[in-house]
Design an enzyme around this catalytic site. Structure first.
Site, PDB file in Angstrom:
ATOM      1  N   HIS A  20       0.838  -1.197   0.000  1.00 12.03           N
ATOM      2  CA  HIS A  20       0.000   0.000   0.000  1.00 12.03           C
ATOM      3  C   HIS A  20       0.876   1.253   0.000  1.00 12.03           C
ATOM      4  CE1 HIS A  20      -3.520   2.306   2.055  1.00 12.03           C
ATOM      5  NE2 HIS A  20      -3.512   2.479   0.744  1.00 12.03           N
ATOM      6  N   ASP A  28       7.850   7.313 -20.513  1.00  8.56           N
ATOM      7  CA  ASP A  28       8.103   7.313 -21.949  1.00  8.56           C
ATOM      8  C   ASP A  28       9.582   6.999 -22.206  1.00  8.56           C
ATOM      9  OD1 ASP A  28       9.564   9.710 -21.551  1.00  8.56           O
ATOM     10  OD2 ASP A  28       7.932  10.966 -22.286  1.00  8.56           O
ATOM     11  N   HIS A 100       6.020  17.783 -14.441  1.00 10.68           N
ATOM     12  CA  HIS A 100       7.094  16.968 -15.035  1.00 10.68           C
ATOM     13  C   HIS A 100       8.337  17.021 -14.151  1.00 10.68           C
ATOM     14  CE1 HIS A 100       9.314  14.845 -18.078  1.00 10.68           C
ATOM     15  NE2 HIS A 100      10.261  15.777 -18.035  1.00 10.68           N
ATOM     16  N   TRP A 123       4.074  13.671 -22.767  1.00  7.10           N
ATOM     17  CA  TRP A 123       3.628  13.709 -21.367  1.00  7.10           C
ATOM     18  C   TRP A 123       3.127  12.359 -20.855  1.00  7.10           C
ATOM     19  CZ3 TRP A 123       1.690  17.957 -24.404  1.00  7.10           C
ATOM     20  CH2 TRP A 123       2.433  19.112 -24.227  1.00  7.10           C
ATOM     21  N   ASN A 125       4.015  10.058 -18.873  1.00  5.17           N
ATOM     22  CA  ASN A 125       4.721   9.558 -17.691  1.00  5.17           C
ATOM     23  C   ASN A 125       3.683   9.531 -16.578  1.00  5.17           C
ATOM     24  OD1 ASN A 125       7.507   9.571 -18.830  1.00  5.17           O
ATOM     25  ND2 ASN A 125       7.031  11.742 -19.030  1.00  5.17           N
TER      26      ASN A 125
END
Length: 166
Positions: A20, A28, A100, A123, A125
């Site tokens: 957990h 990418d 990012h 984007w 990721n």
């Protein structure tokens, strides 16, 4: 061989270690992965294997309570955002932003597992925060009342809620 299961032994083993709040980061092709990270490299050619393919498999393999990605996904790449919504509808997961820079600087170092793809999808990721099965914990048999977070996740799953980024 195990039918309908991840065949990659390192990936299957890494997922089995999740607890957990552990983080799985799916990246990418250009993402800067820290040298000490538990890196599982699935990218071997432009676009292969794609982040979305990995996320589709992970959706079947692990419980996720939170999906983090850059706000640019919603604002600049609506197709990716819609696909993430479709993937995590009914999962009980919530969407959260992570810039990012935060993904690269912080989350990459916190992640228990980083799965590197061959994706050139902008984007793409995505950090998945692992969860437990919200229906297996705090059962009627245990007699222990469920935590509010479990009640909320159960309700989102029951209601087949489409996650949105606030």
């Amino acid at each position: 061989m195990r039918p309908d299961r991840i065949l990659h032994p390192e990936l299957a083993g890494a997922l089995a270690t999740l607890g957990h709040t552990d983080i799985v980061l799916v990246t990418d092709a250009g993402f800067p992965i820290p040298p000490q990270a538990k890196r599982i490299d699935l990218g071997f050619w432009l676009g292969t294997i794609d982040v979305l393919s990995i996320l589709r498999v992970l959706r079947q393999e692990i419980f996720v309570e939170e999906v983090r990605f850059a706000s640019e996904v919603r604002d600049c790449h609506p197709q990716l955002y819609q696909t993430l919504q479709e993937l995590y509808t009914g999962s009980g997961a919530e969407f959260r932003t992570a810039s990012h820079e935060t993904l690269c600087r912080d989350i990459a170092y916190e992640a228990k597992v980083i799965i590197h793809s061959g994706s050139f999808n902008p984007w793409a990721n995505v950090a998945l925060v692992a969860s437990t099965d919200p229906f297996a914990w705090f059962t009627d048999v245990s007699g222990v009342p469920p935590l509010p977070a479990y009640i909320a996740r159960r309700q989102r799953i029951h209601d087949n809620v489409v996650p949105i980024l606030n």
